[in-house]
Design a protein around this motif. Structure first.
Motif, PDB file in Angstrom:
ATOM      1  N   ALA A 110     -68.237 -15.262 -47.527  1.00 38.55           N
ATOM      2  CA  ALA A 110     -68.154 -16.711 -47.729  1.00 38.55           C
ATOM      3  C   ALA A 110     -67.302 -17.324 -46.627  1.00 38.55           C
ATOM      4  O   ALA A 110     -66.170 -16.911 -46.392  1.00 38.55           O
ATOM      5  CB  ALA A 110     -67.536 -17.020 -49.092  1.00 38.55           C
ATOM      6  N   SER A 111     -67.866 -18.320 -45.935  1.00 37.38           N
ATOM      7  CA  SER A 111     -67.104 -19.016 -44.902  1.00 37.38           C
ATOM      8  C   SER A 111     -66.473 -20.285 -45.443  1.00 37.38           C
ATOM      9  O   SER A 111     -65.438 -20.732 -44.944  1.00 37.38           O
ATOM     10  CB  SER A 111     -68.013 -19.362 -43.722  1.00 37.38           C
ATOM     11  N   VAL A 112     -67.078 -20.883 -46.461  1.00 40.82           N
ATOM     12  CA  VAL A 112     -66.546 -22.131 -47.017  1.00 40.82           C
ATOM     13  C   VAL A 112     -66.881 -22.208 -48.494  1.00 40.82           C
ATOM     14  O   VAL A 112     -67.928 -21.724 -48.931  1.00 40.82           O
ATOM     15  CB  VAL A 112     -67.126 -23.364 -46.273  1.00 40.82           C
ATOM     16  N   PHE A 118     -70.130 -25.424 -54.025  1.00 35.49           N
ATOM     17  CA  PHE A 118     -70.980 -25.026 -52.906  1.00 35.49           C
ATOM     18  C   PHE A 118     -70.297 -23.892 -52.166  1.00 35.49           C
ATOM     19  O   PHE A 118     -69.092 -23.969 -51.862  1.00 35.49           O
ATOM     20  CB  PHE A 118     -71.225 -26.188 -51.940  1.00 35.49           C
ATOM     21  N   ILE A 119     -71.067 -22.859 -51.868  1.00 42.66           N
ATOM     22  CA  ILE A 119     -70.526 -21.731 -51.107  1.00 42.66           C
ATOM     23  C   ILE A 119     -71.425 -21.504 -49.896  1.00 42.66           C
ATOM     24  O   ILE A 119     -72.644 -21.356 -50.044  1.00 42.66           O
ATOM     25  CB  ILE A 119     -70.492 -20.452 -51.974  1.00 42.66           C
ATOM     26  N   GLY A 120     -70.826 -21.535 -48.735  1.00 39.07           N
ATOM     27  CA  GLY A 120     -71.567 -21.197 -47.524  1.00 39.07           C
ATOM     28  C   GLY A 120     -71.255 -19.759 -47.164  1.00 39.07           C
ATOM     29  O   GLY A 120     -70.091 -19.351 -47.150  1.00 39.07           O
ATOM     30  N   THR A 121     -72.307 -18.974 -46.900  1.00 36.97           N
ATOM     31  CA  THR A 121     -72.074 -17.585 -46.495  1.00 36.97           C
ATOM     32  C   THR A 121     -72.678 -17.369 -45.116  1.00 36.97           C
ATOM     33  O   THR A 121     -73.614 -18.051 -44.721  1.00 36.97           O
ATOM     34  CB  THR A 121     -72.688 -16.589 -47.499  1.00 36.97           C
ATOM     35  N   THR A 122     -72.122 -16.416 -44.398  1.00 38.99           N
ATOM     36  CA  THR A 122     -72.571 -16.180 -43.024  1.00 38.99           C
ATOM     37  C   THR A 122     -73.887 -15.412 -43.047  1.00 38.99           C
ATOM     38  O   THR A 122     -74.052 -14.456 -43.800  1.00 38.99           O
ATOM     39  CB  THR A 122     -71.505 -15.383 -42.263  1.00 38.99           C
ATOM     40  N   ARG A 123     -74.812 -15.872 -42.235  1.00 38.57           N
ATOM     41  CA  ARG A 123     -76.162 -15.302 -42.234  1.00 38.57           C
ATOM     42  C   ARG A 123     -76.308 -14.202 -41.189  1.00 38.57           C
ATOM     43  O   ARG A 123     -75.566 -14.147 -40.214  1.00 38.57           O
ATOM     44  CB  ARG A 123     -77.185 -16.404 -42.003  1.00 38.57           C
ATOM     45  N   ASP A 124     -77.306 -13.352 -41.425  1.00 37.23           N
ATOM     46  CA  ASP A 124     -77.478 -12.178 -40.557  1.00 37.23           C
ATOM     47  C   ASP A 124     -78.342 -12.468 -39.333  1.00 37.23           C
ATOM     48  O   ASP A 124     -78.628 -11.581 -38.548  1.00 37.23           O
ATOM     49  CB  ASP A 124     -78.054 -10.998 -41.348  1.00 37.23           C
ATOM     50  N   HIS A 133     -61.790 -23.263 -46.307  1.00 35.24           N
ATOM     51  CA  HIS A 133     -62.612 -22.744 -45.207  1.00 35.24           C
ATOM     52  C   HIS A 133     -61.948 -21.516 -44.620  1.00 35.24           C
ATOM     53  O   HIS A 133     -60.748 -21.490 -44.401  1.00 35.24           O
ATOM     54  CB  HIS A 133     -62.804 -23.806 -44.118  1.00 35.24           C
ATOM     55  N   VAL A 135     -70.982 -10.457 -41.686  1.00 34.07           N
ATOM     56  CA  VAL A 135     -72.175 -11.101 -42.230  1.00 34.07           C
ATOM     57  C   VAL A 135     -72.145 -11.006 -43.758  1.00 34.07           C
ATOM     58  O   VAL A 135     -71.772  -9.980 -44.306  1.00 34.07           O
ATOM     59  CB  VAL A 135     -73.430 -10.405 -41.655  1.00 34.07           C
ATOM     60  N   GLY A 136     -72.515 -12.119 -44.422  1.00 41.55           N
ATOM     61  CA  GLY A 136     -72.573 -12.121 -45.888  1.00 41.55           C
ATOM     62  C   GLY A 136     -71.291 -12.586 -46.561  1.00 41.55           C
ATOM     63  O   GLY A 136     -71.268 -12.790 -47.765  1.00 41.55           O
ATOM     64  N   ILE A 139     -62.046 -15.385 -49.134  1.00 40.68           N
ATOM     65  CA  ILE A 139     -61.846 -16.455 -50.112  1.00 40.68           C
ATOM     66  C   ILE A 139     -62.008 -15.906 -51.525  1.00 40.68           C
ATOM     67  O   ILE A 139     -62.997 -15.240 -51.832  1.00 40.68           O
ATOM     68  CB  ILE A 139     -62.856 -17.595 -49.873  1.00 40.68           C
TER      69      ILE A 139
END
Lengths: 81, 146, 146, 81
Positions: free
Chosen positions: B88-90, B29-35, B78, B85-86, B9
């Protein structure tokens, strides 16, 4: 009638297919699709209470009456974001 | 701008798309994937979607936000497919003349997205297992159906 | 990252600076300069600051937010000097494990910034006049002092 | 005592300077600085109620006692963001 059944995520894994045309008796409801799937694989019974249904890309309740050619999707708990 | 994309993105492009000279506030708002998830190390993720319905639901919730608050523009993007990991997913970006509305609408939109939009996350764990995220029949409240 | 800068704000760099693999949520507030104030056309703006105090107050409010919510990282960057209409004047970015905290802290920070941080905006109007923004003795509530 | 007076935004415009060392009687307070400015330009009296004061980069009330060499700033209503 024939409907186009679409499965996603865990529902796809349980059934072993993503998309299929299936035959249902006339006057079937969206809920009957879950019953049909439970006949294929009993694990769907366990999931039934948290799977939602969409007809032609809109959420519907289990009593929603289906029509010939409807696209019926089984929506497991979503986890986007 | 309502989009599903399998490419990384471009956050700045999404923000630019909601900016307008008459709206001074933008909330993003930014969602990022967690480890990790529940203490287990995650190495990668994959998002699956029911694309035409996801786009419809995203359009609908954007319309609901536009009805509740006086907003400028709304963007919801999205990511789909495999992510590291890390990443941005959304991203959700909302502009408005007054900041309270941008904050409230943005929060409403991410809450709705997480409840309603048909997107599913699958996590790849360091121990080799792969699992769909979220509710299972054991954890879920009954919703009717079968 | 607490900064005052006379250069255009690199929004993506600020966001990257608060991202961390253990925090899945980032909320970002961006204030942009508007093309009108109370119906009068604005052509440019200038921000003046009392720099060492502004940095101190920004650090203090960031510390307050960190005490109230469980957060990852906080960035507050404010632009100083001459700006064109539509440019970002301020960006606040907050990361956290849970999105509610990122939203609440970000809103707290922009509210506090607007109340406490010694920065002043001067607007250049299309009619040639130049005015400091905000309260005047006529509009302001009494605060003690003289 | 001598203090370093710093004025910003509209306060700077009213007084016509940005920074100056000024002499005040011993035991002066932060509020006395505003009174001093009102003597220079009577428009400060009108603004007095909404100007805040900072000593050594911290907000203080008008009764705050000043020390020699303090940096005293007059803070008009802020408008950042």
């Amino acid at each position: 009638m024939t409907i186009r059944l679409r499965l996603f995520a865990v529902a796809k894994d349980l059934a072993g297919f993503h998309e299929k045309h299936i035959e249902l008796p006339d006057a079937s409801t969206a809920g009957d699709v879950l019953a049909h799937l439970a006949n294929i694989d009993s694990r769907f019974s366990r999931w039934g209470s948290c799977m939602r249904l969409a007809v032609n890309q809109e959420y519907v309740g289990p009593d929603h009456k289906l029509c010939h050619d409807d696209e019926v999707a089984v929506i497991p708990p979503v986890s986007g974001g | 701008m309502i989009q599903l994309t399998s490419l990384p993105i471009d956050i700045e492009a999404v923000i630019d798309c909601v900016k307008a000279p008459e709206t001074g506030a933008v909330d993003v708002f930014i969602g990022t994937t967690r480890d990790q998830t529940a203490g287990r190390k995650v190495t990668a993720l994959e998002y699956e979607t029911y694309e035409p319905m996801a786009l419809k639901v995203m359009e609908r919730v954007a319309g609901e936000a536009g009805g509740r608050w006086s907003l400028g523009r709304i963007a919801i993007v999205h990511r789909i497919g495999r992510l590291n990991v890390g990443e941005a997913s959304v991203i959700i970006a909302v502009s408005s003349a007054h900041r309270a509305e941008a904050f409230e609408a943005c929060r409403f939109l991410i809450d709705k997205l997480k409840q309603e939009v048909p997107i599913w996350k699958r996590e790849f764990f360091a121990d080799g297992s792969v699992e769909w995220s979220g509710q299972t029949p054991e954890s879920a409240p009954a919703r009717g159906g079968l």
